[in-house]
Design a protein around this motif. Structure first.
Motif, PDB file in Angstrom:
ATOM      1  N   ASP A 160      -1.734 -27.149   9.615  1.00 35.10           N
ATOM      2  CA  ASP A 160      -0.652 -26.166   9.607  1.00 35.10           C
ATOM      3  C   ASP A 160      -0.022 -26.057   8.222  1.00 35.10           C
ATOM      4  O   ASP A 160       1.185 -26.071   8.079  1.00 35.10           O
ATOM      5  N   CYS A 161      -0.857 -25.971   7.209  1.00 37.52           N
ATOM      6  CA  CYS A 161      -0.293 -25.989   5.869  1.00 37.52           C
ATOM      7  C   CYS A 161      -0.431 -24.648   5.146  1.00 37.52           C
ATOM      8  O   CYS A 161      -0.134 -24.544   3.976  1.00 37.52           O
ATOM      9  N   ILE A 162      -0.900 -23.613   5.849  1.00 42.20           N
ATOM     10  CA  ILE A 162      -0.999 -22.294   5.206  1.00 42.20           C
ATOM     11  C   ILE A 162       0.114 -21.413   5.741  1.00 42.20           C
ATOM     12  O   ILE A 162       0.383 -21.398   6.943  1.00 42.20           O
ATOM     13  N   ARG A 163       0.743 -20.705   4.849  1.00 41.59           N
ATOM     14  CA  ARG A 163       1.781 -19.763   5.268  1.00 41.59           C
ATOM     15  C   ARG A 163       1.452 -18.405   4.693  1.00 41.59           C
ATOM     16  O   ARG A 163       1.269 -18.257   3.481  1.00 41.59           O
ATOM     17  N   ARG A 165     -10.073 -27.936  -4.083  1.00 38.73           N
ATOM     18  CA  ARG A 165      -8.923 -27.033  -3.980  1.00 38.73           C
ATOM     19  C   ARG A 165      -9.378 -25.590  -3.739  1.00 38.73           C
ATOM     20  O   ARG A 165     -10.338 -25.124  -4.329  1.00 38.73           O
ATOM     21  N   HIS A 166      -8.647 -24.898  -2.879  1.00 36.24           N
ATOM     22  CA  HIS A 166      -9.045 -23.545  -2.469  1.00 36.24           C
ATOM     23  C   HIS A 166      -8.957 -22.546  -3.602  1.00 36.24           C
ATOM     24  O   HIS A 166      -8.177 -22.705  -4.528  1.00 36.24           O
ATOM     25  N   LYS A 167      -9.713 -21.479  -3.439  1.00 35.57           N
ATOM     26  CA  LYS A 167      -9.598 -20.354  -4.358  1.00 35.57           C
ATOM     27  C   LYS A 167      -9.467 -19.073  -3.531  1.00 35.57           C
ATOM     28  O   LYS A 167     -10.118 -18.928  -2.498  1.00 35.57           O
ATOM     29  N   ARG A 178      -0.462 -31.459   2.333  1.00 34.71           N
ATOM     30  CA  ARG A 178      -0.780 -31.669   3.746  1.00 34.71           C
ATOM     31  C   ARG A 178      -2.221 -31.340   4.083  1.00 34.71           C
ATOM     32  O   ARG A 178      -2.720 -31.732   5.128  1.00 34.71           O
ATOM     33  N   CYS A 179      -2.867 -30.572   3.206  1.00 38.06           N
ATOM     34  CA  CYS A 179      -4.228 -30.127   3.472  1.00 38.06           C
ATOM     35  C   CYS A 179      -5.174 -31.309   3.617  1.00 38.06           C
ATOM     36  O   CYS A 179      -5.085 -32.279   2.875  1.00 38.06           O
ATOM     37  N   ILE A 180      -6.064 -31.238   4.589  1.00 43.08           N
ATOM     38  CA  ILE A 180      -7.037 -32.315   4.758  1.00 43.08           C
ATOM     39  C   ILE A 180      -8.425 -31.885   4.291  1.00 43.08           C
ATOM     40  O   ILE A 180      -9.413 -32.534   4.572  1.00 43.08           O
ATOM     41  N   PHE A 181      -8.502 -30.754   3.618  1.00 45.30           N
ATOM     42  CA  PHE A 181      -9.752 -30.248   3.036  1.00 45.30           C
ATOM     43  C   PHE A 181     -10.888 -30.173   4.053  1.00 45.30           C
ATOM     44  O   PHE A 181     -12.008 -30.557   3.780  1.00 45.30           O
ATOM     45  N   CYS A 182     -10.520 -29.664   5.221  1.00 43.96           N
ATOM     46  CA  CYS A 182     -11.523 -29.559   6.274  1.00 43.96           C
ATOM     47  C   CYS A 182     -12.346 -28.294   6.121  1.00 43.96           C
ATOM     48  O   CYS A 182     -13.426 -28.181   6.676  1.00 43.96           O
ATOM     49  N   GLY A 183     -11.827 -27.318   5.402  1.00 44.12           N
ATOM     50  CA  GLY A 183     -12.585 -26.093   5.182  1.00 44.12           C
ATOM     51  C   GLY A 183     -12.549 -25.104   6.332  1.00 44.12           C
ATOM     52  O   GLY A 183     -13.234 -24.087   6.321  1.00 44.12           O
ATOM     53  N   TYR A 184     -11.728 -25.374   7.347  1.00 43.59           N
ATOM     54  CA  TYR A 184     -11.671 -24.437   8.476  1.00 43.59           C
ATOM     55  C   TYR A 184     -11.150 -23.072   8.047  1.00 43.59           C
ATOM     56  O   TYR A 184     -11.531 -22.043   8.588  1.00 43.59           O
ATOM     57  N   CYS A 185     -10.250 -23.074   7.065  1.00 42.92           N
ATOM     58  CA  CYS A 185      -9.690 -21.805   6.606  1.00 42.92           C
ATOM     59  C   CYS A 185     -10.792 -20.918   6.036  1.00 42.92           C
ATOM     60  O   CYS A 185     -10.834 -19.718   6.270  1.00 42.92           O
ATOM     61  N   GLU A 186     -11.684 -21.545   5.327  1.00 37.58           N
ATOM     62  CA  GLU A 186     -12.795 -20.814   4.729  1.00 37.58           C
ATOM     63  C   GLU A 186     -13.688 -20.219   5.823  1.00 37.58           C
ATOM     64  O   GLU A 186     -14.130 -19.080   5.741  1.00 37.58           O
ATOM     65  N   THR A 223     -12.077 -19.504  -0.332  1.00 37.71           N
ATOM     66  CA  THR A 223     -13.181 -20.469  -0.276  1.00 37.71           C
ATOM     67  C   THR A 223     -12.669 -21.782  -0.813  1.00 37.71           C
ATOM     68  O   THR A 223     -11.670 -21.833  -1.539  1.00 37.71           O
ATOM     69  N   MET A 224     -13.375 -22.840  -0.454  1.00 36.13           N
ATOM     70  CA  MET A 224     -13.007 -24.139  -0.976  1.00 36.13           C
ATOM     71  C   MET A 224     -13.636 -24.242  -2.364  1.00 36.13           C
ATOM     72  O   MET A 224     -14.850 -24.059  -2.518  1.00 36.13           O
ATOM     73  N   GLY A 225     -12.815 -24.526  -3.357  1.00 33.78           N
ATOM     74  CA  GLY A 225     -13.336 -24.632  -4.716  1.00 33.78           C
ATOM     75  C   GLY A 225     -13.823 -26.046  -4.992  1.00 33.78           C
ATOM     76  O   GLY A 225     -14.013 -26.847  -4.072  1.00 33.78           O
ATOM     77  N   ALA A 257      -6.283 -21.184  11.992  1.00 35.08           N
ATOM     78  CA  ALA A 257      -7.352 -22.161  12.100  1.00 35.08           C
ATOM     79  C   ALA A 257      -6.946 -23.505  11.529  1.00 35.08           C
ATOM     80  O   ALA A 257      -7.500 -24.533  11.908  1.00 35.08           O
ATOM     81  N   CYS A 258      -6.016 -23.507  10.630  1.00 35.34           N
ATOM     82  CA  CYS A 258      -5.704 -24.727   9.884  1.00 35.34           C
ATOM     83  C   CYS A 258      -5.157 -25.828  10.801  1.00 35.34           C
ATOM     84  O   CYS A 258      -4.117 -25.664  11.424  1.00 35.34           O
ATOM     85  N   PRO A 259      -5.828 -26.959  10.887  1.00 29.17           N
ATOM     86  CA  PRO A 259      -5.350 -28.024  11.776  1.00 29.17           C
ATOM     87  C   PRO A 259      -4.121 -28.731  11.211  1.00 29.17           C
ATOM     88  O   PRO A 259      -3.388 -29.375  11.949  1.00 29.17           O
TER      89      PRO A 259
HETATM   90  S1  SF4 Z   1      -8.905 -26.967   4.288  1.00 25.00           S
HETATM   91 FE1  SF4 Z   1      -8.306 -27.301   6.412  1.00 25.00          FE
HETATM   92  S2  SF4 Z   1      -6.322 -28.333   6.240  1.00 25.00           S
HETATM   93 FE2  SF4 Z   1      -6.735 -27.430   4.251  1.00 25.00          FE
HETATM   94  S3  SF4 Z   1      -5.782 -25.450   4.309  1.00 25.00           S
HETATM   95 FE3  SF4 Z   1      -7.867 -25.118   4.966  1.00 25.00          FE
HETATM   96  S4  SF4 Z   1      -7.809 -25.289   7.177  1.00 25.00           S
HETATM   97 FE4  SF4 Z   1      -5.909 -26.146   6.421  1.00 25.00          FE
END
Ligand code: SF4
Ligand code: SF4
Ligand code: SF4
Ligand code: SF4
Ligand code: FES
Lengths: 852, 193
Positions: B102-105, B75-77, B133-141, B150-152, B98-100
């Protein structure tokens, strides 16, 4: 003035491209799908300046690289845009631009839609070698209350400065200082004030100029762009709404050369927060403000109107063609009443309207561009149709058009005019008659100087205001005829050019005036300007009939007579006298408060419908944002009301409403939603355009006169408009010379009024525009100010009979003695209160206290 | 044509490509064949046997938690600057772009001097991640220019209501109530998630 340009062939990156001689290399390359990056090049701003050097290309035979934005094509030119030398130069230019660029994209509003980002990505070196301190400015600071400037981000492309110097011609923006200290600013850091200044935020290729109203609201990937048409004034500029979460966040220009040339005014750009104002009517209401359901409201309205036994009238203002058409269906078809109008004051009769609607007499907006002479008659485009003001300036600046101005009040265009004539308020028809005489027979009179500038002109465009009034409009047709408008150009006896061509372009009072007239919202014409068996009352006659109780019910659609119509107190009397009022209104206005049943109206960001530009172009207003509250589309409410009154229109959707309109208006017959498209289509240019009804008596009159070779008589009132006799409040005196209006020492001044660009809901309901809200100013000539012992800033009371309003004195050099001016529609001090449909003289007395 | 000769013929532009020589076992038959039949099988059995003698491996979740790798994407921090306490996020929306999934607003707003929320001109007035909806891809980070997100390591996010899975800025800025154990360097693969 337009010459056929020769075609030339150039080779760009190995592709043969056919270009027009004189065209810039950059544009030619685009035709061949070769992209050359540019920052400063923008053809709308006039001649290229070559300021940024981004567009360098290699031309065979020229040893040094050339700027493609300012190098015209030559036949046989061989150009390379991708050689090592060009690439090196492009890298260097980008690197140079970034030397002082802060690169604060994450906090920059332009990020994501920034040409500098795109070009750096596409043509830049990809790496920075800069380790030195960048230049610093205080940021962000106010360039105006609406535009923020971040000077660190500026790449000194000159675009904003050129806009200010060469397009809006306000000459306020400058590049100050030299070298790396150069920055964009105004003299003495004064705020940049211009009714068009928002355009610089569209022009700036970086995030140096941003809108406070859009500051940090959204990123390009958070939003949707929805193309529509601005209906805040008759210019009907094409706009694109930036929508996030169903709400309009920004308004951008959507270039349409036939309408707006890619500019919009600040009214259209910043006037969007009122769409969500607390004053919006968001659901049907009954008197006293009780909210009711649509079904209930329609039932009440139908019952109330039906009970009035045909003694019902309708006045339509801000509405689409379809809405206007449905209203006339309700009044004529369901209520069997002939009384309806779409004009705030009495207008010309149907014969004059038909005469004006003749396609060959119609000037288009683009006709202004290549006119030899532009005559601005009885309107100030800046106040009433702002984008035309820019268009006229462009014609003067770029193609050397000459300008003649004949108005009551000084206009914004006076500075560029070759001849200026002022006539006293109410004397328009006399003046035009004199002008016609001067043109036709060389008569010596007040209008002779103006007539001189119309002499020997090949193409004349007359931009005239609907507020000239009925009889002046008839005179205008006489003038057009004297200038030998239509048919074979025979030339007139007194030396006028044989190729004279005249077109008229109206500046109406309401945004969709032409569309409403053509949809049949006229007392003496049905849909398609068709003749009627029984003619009804026009706006002013409706008012009088309500007062004397010969009419009983009133339907008001998108109008606010208590603010916008002359003689507001009499209108109040009329509306109070009406026993049943159905009102359609966007905002909770004073008029809306008097309605027995009040329906909400959509704004142009929510509406789906067509409107007609004053030059005959049908454009489509498309829904961009969500409708607040429980608002339903206008066509739906009107169709249901019609049905409830027992008149089935068959309208069940916007397309069926449009189909019903095009079926009823013969000259709209070949217009479909697809040929309207995104740019609109002029009905005169469609197949069905020829089916506009014959102008009848008026043109027959003109034809016979031409055949007999007789020139138009000076008096010129040849158009026999049925309404004209009752509708002509002016011409009570026969002196046009303002100096003669009031002898020195006379206690009274003749009152002229004008529509101020910023008066009304636009500045009251849009918080960012509140600072522009005008206060009532009494404009006096220096002579009168001296005589009345008034100085600028003095508080005065202006009274006419028992009515008076408070104002502050301003003295204006260009106002003739004997006349004074007040603005219409100003809350609390509305000049409309003093008007009575006739020429009005006012007393001015100084007040001791300063107005609150 | 052998692979080698193909690459050699394929022209100079392939010169830069590393050609990986594939090591092959002995041809079938003879001694080599016997090795392939038994040797490899024994090698596999070695792993099986060693696990057999290890005994049962059950982690008593949730009392006991599986340690995760330091780069585990849970989970993100959102972060603050340690010295000023200001939020690192400036609300630039790049993570949302970046989010594939589309779950960040992000809804940004302007900082008011005196009531600064972030260090830049703008800050995120609304920052929400829809973790359902997040797929924990880490692109946001990766997208974030300020290391604000960051991804926690927290992976316990089950809930009874979907709307509770929309994490707001306050939730993302707060420290997780219970820390997920981290694998120390060199720790065995055993039981890792
Ligand atoms: S981890 Fe990937 S899917 Fe989840 S919020 Fe970040 S970019 Fe979007
Ligand atoms: S102007 Fe463009 S490049 Fe400059 S900071 Fe803004 S987004 Fe970035
Ligand atoms: S403010 Fe923008 S448009 Fe004006 S010169 Fe600078 S970069 Fe160009
Ligand atoms: S978390 Fe990072 S990328 Fe996302 S909005 Fe904040 S600063 Fe921008
Ligand atoms: S685009 Fe040619 S010099 Fe700027």
């Amino acid at each position: 003035m337009s010459h056929e340009k020769r075609e030339v062939t150039v080779t760009i990156d190995g592709r043969e491209v056919t270009a027009i001689e004189g065209e810039m290399l950059h544009d030619a390359a685009r035709k061949g799908d070769v992209e050359i990056p540019v920052f400063c090049y923008e053809p709308k701003l006039g001649a290229p300046v070559g300021a940024c050097r981004m567009c360098l290309v290699e031309i065979e035979g020229i040893p040094k690289l050339q700027t493609s934005c300012s190098t015209p094509v030559r036949d046989g030119m061989v150009v390379h845009t991708r050689t090592d030398q060009v690439k090196k130069a492009q890298n260097a230019v980008v690197e140079f631009l970034l030397v002082n660029h802060p690169l604060d994209c994450p906090v920059c509003d332009k990020g994501g839609e920034c040409p500098l980002q795109d070009i750096t990505q596409g043509w830049g070196p990809g790496k920075s070698r800069v380790i030195d301190e960048k230049r610093h400015f205080e940021k962000p600071i106010e360039l105006s209350p609406l535009v923020a400037i971040d000077r660190e981000r500026c790449i000194l492309c000159y675009r904003c400065v050129r806009f200010s110097q060469e397009v809006s011609e306000d000459a306020q923006l400058q590049l100050l200082e030299r070298g790396d200290r150069t920055y964009v600013g105004t003299f003495d850091d004064r705020p940049y004030v211009s009714p068009f200044h928002g355009n610089i935020t569209d022009l700036c290729p970086v995030g140096a100029l941003t809108n406070y109203t859009y500051r940090f609201r959204a990123r390009p990937w958070d939003i949707e762009q929805a193309g529509s048409v601005c209906t805040l004034c008759p210019s009907q500029c094409n706009v694109s709404f930036t929508v996030r979460d169903e709400k309009v966040k920004r308004v951008l220009a959507r270039e349409n050369p036939g309408v707006d040339d890619g500019w919009i005014c600040d009214r259209g750009r910043y006037g969007f927060e009122m769409f969500a104002a607390a004053e919006r009517v968001t659901e049907p209401r009954t008197k006293g403000g009780t909210k009711v359901s649509y079904e209930d409201a329609i039932a009440r309205a139908a019952a109330g109107l039906a009970a009035r036994d045909g003694k019902v009238a309708a006045i339509v203002g801000d509405a689409s063609n379809e809405e206007g058409f449905l209203v006339q269906g309700i009044v004529r078809g369901a209520l069997h009443s002939p009384h309806l109008d779409s004009r705030p004051a009495a207008g010309p009769g149907i014969d004059a309207i038909l005469d004006l609607a003749r396609p060959e007499l119609q000037a288009t907006v683009t006709d202004i561009d290549d006119a030899d002479v532009i005559l601005v008659l009885g309107t100030d485009p800046l106040q009433s149709s702002p984008i035309l003001d820019l268009r006229i300036r462009k014609a003067i600046r770029r193609s050397g058009a000459r300008l003649a101005v004949a108005t009551e009040r000084p206009t914004a265009l006076d500075g560029g005019a070759e001849a200026i004539a002022r006539y006293a308020p109410g004397q328009a028809s006399y003046f035009i008659g004199a002008l016609t005489a001067a043109v036709a027979s060389g008569a010596e009179n007040v209008a002779t100087p103006l007539a001189e500038s119309l002499r020997d002109a090949g193409k004349i465009v007359i931009v005239w205001g609907e507020r000239l009034g009925a009889s002046a409009t008839n005179e205008l047709l006489g003038l057009a005829r004297a200038l030998d408008v239509d048919g074979p150009k025979t030339g007139l006896s007194d030396g006028f050019s044989a190729h004279q061509q005249v077109g008229l372009l109206e500046v109406p009072e309401v945004a969709n005036a032409r569309g409403l007239r053509e949809a049949g919202v006229l007392p003496d014409a049905g849909p398609g300007l068709a003749a009627l068996a029984v003619n009804g009352y026009g706006t002013e006659a409706i008012r009088e009939a309500l007062i004397d109780r010969s009419l009983d019910g009133l339907i008001l659609v998108g109008v606010d007579p208590l603010r916008d119509f002359a003689d507001t107190s009499r209108w109040e009397e009329a509306i109070n006298a009406a026993s049943f009022v159905v009102c359609f209104s966007t905002f909770a206005t004073a008029t809306a408060a008097k309605a027995d049943v009040l329906f909400p109206l959509e704004t142009h960001a929510e509406k789906d419908g067509t409107v007609t530009h004053p030059d005959g172009r049908l454009q489509r207003v498309r829904p961009a944002a969500g409708r607040p509250g429980d608002i339903r589309p206008g066509w739906q409410t009107l169709a249901n009301l019609s049905l409830a009154l027992g008149h089935d229109t068959g309208v069940t959707s916007q397309p069926t409403a449009f189909a019903a309109l095009t079926a009823a208006v013969p000259f709209y017959a070949s217009i479909t939603e697809s040929n309207i498209g995104g740019r609109g289509i002029r009905w005169q240019e469609t197949e069905s355009g020829a089916s506009v009804p014959d102008a009848g008596i008026a043109s027959a009159d003109a034809r016979s006169r031409r055949v007999s070779g007789e020139s138009t008589p000076a008096s010129g009132t040849s158009t026999a408009a049925p309404g004209a006799a009752t509708d002509s409040p002016d011409t009570q005196r026969d002196s046009a010379s303002a100096e003669a209006v009031a002898a020195p020492g006379a206690p009274e001044l003749t009152l002229g009024t004008y529509r101020d660009l910023w008066a009304g809901p636009i500045t009251e309901l849009n918080p960012p525009l509140k600072f522009l809200k005008p206060s009532q100013r009494l404009e006096l000539s220096p002579e009168d100010a001296e005589r009345l012992e008034l100085a600028p800033g003095d508080p005065v009371r202006v009274s006419q009979g028992d009515k008076s309003i408070d104002a502050t004195v301003t003295v204006h050099e260009r106002i003739p003695a004997g006349v004074c001016f007040l603005a219409e529609g100003i809350a609390g001090a509305n000049a409309n209160a003093l008007l009575n449909g006739h020429q009005v003289n006012v007393q001015i007395e100084k007040r001791s206290e300063v107005p609150a | 044509m052998s692979e080698q000769s193909f690459y050699r013929q394929a022209g100079s532009y392939l010169d830069s490509i590393d050609v990986v020589e594939v090591q092959r076992g002995p041809e079938p038959g003879g001694l080599g064949g016997a090795y392939r039949a038994f040797g490899e099988t024994l090698r596999g059995l070695k792993t099986t046997m060693s696990r057999l003698i290890e005994g049962p491996l059950t982690i008593q979740y949730p009392e006991e938690k599986t340690p995760v790798y330091p780069r585990f994407r849970g989970r993100h921090k959102l972060h603050r600057f340690e010295d000023t306490g200001l939020e690192k996020c400036v609300g630039c929306s790049l993570c949302a772009a970046a989010c594939p999934a589309d779950c960040i607003r992000v809804v940004a707003a302007e900082n008011i001097p005196g009531e600064r929320v972030s260090s830049g001109e703008r800050y995120a007035a609304v920052y929400e991640i829809n973790l359902s909806r997040c797929i924990f891809c880490g692109y946001c980070e990766i997208a974030c220019p300020f290391d604000a997100i960051t991804m926690g390591h927290d992976y316990e996010m089950a809930d009874y209501d979907r709307t509770d899975l929309i994490f707001t800025k306050e939730m993302l800025l707060a420290e997780p109530i219970e820390r997920t154990p981290l694998k120390s360097e060199g720790e065995d693969v055993k039981g890792a998630l």
